[in-house]
Design a protein around this motif. Structure first.
Motif, short mmCIF file in Angstrom:
data_model
loop_
_atom_site.label_atom_id
_atom_site.label_comp_id
_atom_site.label_asym_id
_atom_site.label_seq_id
_atom_site.Cartn_x
_atom_site.Cartn_y
_atom_site.Cartn_z
N LEU A 72 0.86 -1.18 0.00
CA LEU A 72 0.00 0.00 0.00
C LEU A 72 0.90 1.23 0.00
CD1 LEU A 72 -2.75 1.45 0.31
CD2 LEU A 72 -2.44 1.27 2.79
N ALA A 73 0.76 2.08 -1.03
CA ALA A 73 1.54 3.31 -1.12
C ALA A 73 0.63 4.51 -0.87
CB ALA A 73 2.21 3.42 -2.49
N LEU A 74 0.97 5.31 0.12
CA LEU A 74 0.18 6.46 0.53
C LEU A 74 0.81 7.75 0.01
CD1 LEU A 74 -0.29 5.34 4.23
CD2 LEU A 74 -2.05 5.30 2.46
N PRO A 75 0.06 8.84 -0.02
CA PRO A 75 0.66 10.13 -0.40
C PRO A 75 1.76 10.51 0.60
CG PRO A 75 -1.74 10.27 -0.44
CD PRO A 75 -1.39 8.96 0.21
N PRO A 76 2.84 11.12 0.14
CA PRO A 76 3.91 11.52 1.06
C PRO A 76 3.51 12.76 1.85
CG PRO A 76 4.43 12.22 -1.17
CD PRO A 76 3.16 11.43 -1.26
N GLY A 77 4.19 12.97 2.97
CA GLY A 77 4.00 14.21 3.72
C GLY A 77 3.32 14.02 5.06
N GLU A 78 3.53 14.99 5.94
CA GLU A 78 3.02 14.94 7.31
C GLU A 78 1.50 14.88 7.35
OE1 GLU A 78 3.98 14.67 11.36
OE2 GLU A 78 5.43 15.00 9.75
N ALA A 79 0.82 15.42 6.34
CA ALA A 79 -0.65 15.41 6.33
C ALA A 79 -1.20 13.99 6.28
CB ALA A 79 -1.18 16.22 5.15
N THR A 80 -0.39 13.02 5.83
CA THR A 80 -0.82 11.62 5.77
C THR A 80 -0.94 11.01 7.17
OG1 THR A 80 0.05 11.25 3.56
CG2 THR A 80 -0.05 9.32 4.98
N LYS A 81 -0.28 11.61 8.15
CA LYS A 81 -0.22 11.02 9.49
C LYS A 81 -1.44 11.42 10.32
CE LYS A 81 3.01 11.08 13.24
NZ LYS A 81 4.37 11.40 13.69
N GLY A 82 -2.63 10.98 9.87
CA GLY A 82 -3.86 11.35 10.54
C GLY A 82 -4.87 10.21 10.54
N TRP A 83 -6.06 10.52 11.05
CA TRP A 83 -7.11 9.50 11.20
C TRP A 83 -7.47 8.81 9.89
CZ3 TRP A 83 -8.16 7.51 15.67
CH2 TRP A 83 -8.13 8.27 16.84
N ALA A 84 -7.63 9.60 8.83
CA ALA A 84 -8.11 9.03 7.56
C ALA A 84 -7.12 8.00 7.03
CB ALA A 84 -8.33 10.15 6.53
N SER A 85 -5.83 8.32 7.09
CA SER A 85 -4.83 7.36 6.60
C SER A 85 -4.72 6.16 7.52
CB SER A 85 -3.47 8.05 6.48
OG SER A 85 -3.50 9.06 5.51
N LEU A 86 -4.87 6.37 8.82
CA LEU A 86 -4.83 5.24 9.75
C LEU A 86 -5.94 4.25 9.42
CD1 LEU A 86 -3.67 3.86 12.30
CD2 LEU A 86 -5.35 5.17 13.62
N GLN A 87 -7.14 4.76 9.20
CA GLN A 87 -8.26 3.87 8.85
C GLN A 87 -7.98 3.15 7.53
OE1 GLN A 87 -12.07 5.78 8.44
NE2 GLN A 87 -13.16 3.85 8.22
N ARG A 88 -7.43 3.89 6.58
CA ARG A 88 -7.13 3.27 5.28
C ARG A 88 -6.13 2.13 5.44
NH1 ARG A 88 -4.51 6.34 -0.03
NH2 ARG A 88 -4.42 4.47 -1.36
N VAL A 89 -5.07 2.36 6.24
CA VAL A 89 -4.04 1.34 6.42
C VAL A 89 -4.61 0.12 7.14
CG1 VAL A 89 -1.85 0.78 7.56
CG2 VAL A 89 -2.13 2.98 6.40
N VAL A 90 -5.37 0.34 8.21
CA VAL A 90 -5.90 -0.78 8.98
C VAL A 90 -6.87 -1.61 8.13
CG1 VAL A 90 -7.36 -1.41 10.94
CG2 VAL A 90 -5.55 0.29 11.23
N GLU A 91 -7.75 -0.94 7.42
CA GLU A 91 -8.71 -1.68 6.59
C GLU A 91 -8.00 -2.44 5.47
OE1 GLU A 91 -11.68 -2.20 7.35
OE2 GLU A 91 -12.21 -0.58 8.74
N TRP A 92 -6.92 -1.84 4.93
CA TRP A 92 -6.15 -2.53 3.89
C TRP A 92 -5.45 -3.76 4.47
CZ3 TRP A 92 -0.82 -3.36 3.32
CH2 TRP A 92 -0.43 -3.90 2.08
N LEU A 93 -4.88 -3.63 5.67
CA LEU A 93 -4.23 -4.78 6.30
C LEU A 93 -5.22 -5.90 6.58
CD1 LEU A 93 -1.87 -2.90 8.79
CD2 LEU A 93 -1.17 -4.16 6.73
N LEU A 94 -6.42 -5.54 6.99
CA LEU A 94 -7.45 -6.56 7.21
C LEU A 94 -7.83 -7.23 5.89
CD1 LEU A 94 -9.72 -4.70 9.78
CD2 LEU A 94 -8.32 -6.73 10.22
#
Length: 369
Positions: A72-94
């Protein structure tokens, strides 16, 4: 010139692990990770910039070791380090069916390491992960010690968990693809270690720092010394009940500056905030009569020699001092309602103080504009 592998142990009993530091480790990642696997498969979390530069090399190393992988490749930058990306990562891992015995690879800088590590900490109540840090900041600091988390509009790193990696592989050769500004920002965390606890290391950096990016052996030495210092502190104070707070030198100021800029990396990178924060901490220490007057000048001179900012005036569009102090009040280092600062008696001799007069803080900020 061949640069030998440096291995730094992080001694945490059953949660102990190694930090391996050398150029070329990415090509050996599959062999290094294989002993950790119950099944030969991993889930890689990275960002788009790192994926474009380095993912093929990691995939080749995993393929060579017979390890299946999804990415899973996410957009770069500090703005990625938030709730929306956390949910995206967890759901992708599941969706990728990462089990309790599975392994997540955090392949990127501090943002990806913190985010993927936090996702691993909460997925199925905790799965293992490996840090593959690709920035100087992540290699020397954020990949080691088990702090994971995300940012909130209220402040940086306010949501998270302590979750130690199973292994850290710091390939210093990949730092050659960093933009010069990103390398300099990472250096803000390197110099922090000399300032907080090793005056001889700071003196060495004054000579070696400007040429660090082009000297592979010196680069390994700089990363390894920072990791050694952090590993020792973490082993003695894993969850920041006391001594580990010293590692936050510059961060009370720096985190407030990051929040004030909305985590806009175009205006301020984390390591730049730490550099300014270290300069302000020494200015504040001198203002309080705690350290020699020449120490802040020496710190500022070295930061300038490295092309790093050291004053509020170096960051455009900051709010007034009262607003910055209010942001400091949201920092994780607030304890019993009191702001805690890491101050210094001299270069290499830092300590934690929670009785700092706010008028001195305000005067320090005003003088830095």
């Amino acid at each position: 010139m061949t640069v030998s592998l440096t291995t730094v142990p992080v001694d945490l009993g059953p949660r102990s692990y190694e930090v391996r530091i050398a150029p070329g480790l990415l090509a050996e990642a599959g062999t290094a990770i294989a002993p950790l696997l119950r099944r030969p498969r991993v889930a890689i979390v990275t960002d788009e910039t790192v994926a474009a530069l380095h993912l093929p090399a990691l995939e080749e190393a995993l393929d060579h070791a017979g390890i299946a992988h999804k990415t899973l490749a996410l957009p770069p930058g500090e703005a990625t380090k938030g709730w929306a990306s956390l949910q995206r990562v967890v759901e992708w891992l599941l969706a990728a069916q990462v089990e309790r015995g599975g392994l997540v690879l955090a392949f990127g800088g501090g943002v990806i390491g913190d985010l993927a590590g936090f996702a691993a900490a909460i997925l199925r109540r905790g799965v293992r992960f490996v840090q593959l840090p690709t920035t100087l900041l992540a290699q020397v600091d954020s990949s080691v010690g088990g702090k994971t988390g995300i940012n909130s509009p209220a402040g940086k790193n306010l949501i998270g968990a302590f979750h130690q990696p199973s292994l850290v592989l710091a390939d210093t050769a990949v730092l050659g693809t960093l933009a010069p500004r990103d390398f300099r920002a990472g250096y803000g965390e390197v110099v922090k270690y000399g300032l907080l606890g090793d005056a001889a290391f700071f003196t060495w950096l004054e000579g070696a720092g400007p040429g660090l990016a082009s000297d592979p052996a010196a680069l390994v030495r700089a990363v390894a010394r920072g990791v050694e210092m952090k590993a020792g502190v973490v082993a003695r104070d894993e969850t920041e009940e006391g001594e580990r707070a010293l590692l936050n030198l510059g961060h009370t100021f720096g985190h407030a500056l990051e929040a004030a800029t909305g985590y806009d990396g175009a205006r301020l990178l984390h390591g730049e905030g730490v550099a300014i924060g270290c300069a302000l901490a020494f200015d504040l220490s001198a203002r309080l009569g705690l350290c020699p007057q020449e120490a802040p000048s020496r710190v500022a001179a070295h930061l300038a020699a490295m092309g790093l900012p050291s004053r509020l005036a170096d960051v455009p569009g900051l709010p007034d001092d009262a607003a910055l102090i209010a942001l400091m009040g949201q920092d994780k280092k607030v304890k019993d309602g009191k702001l805690r600062f890491v101050l210094a008696r001299d270069i290499g001799d830092a300590f934690v103080a929670d009785d700092v007069p706010m008028e001195a803080v305000a005067a320090t900020l005003a003088a830095a504009r």
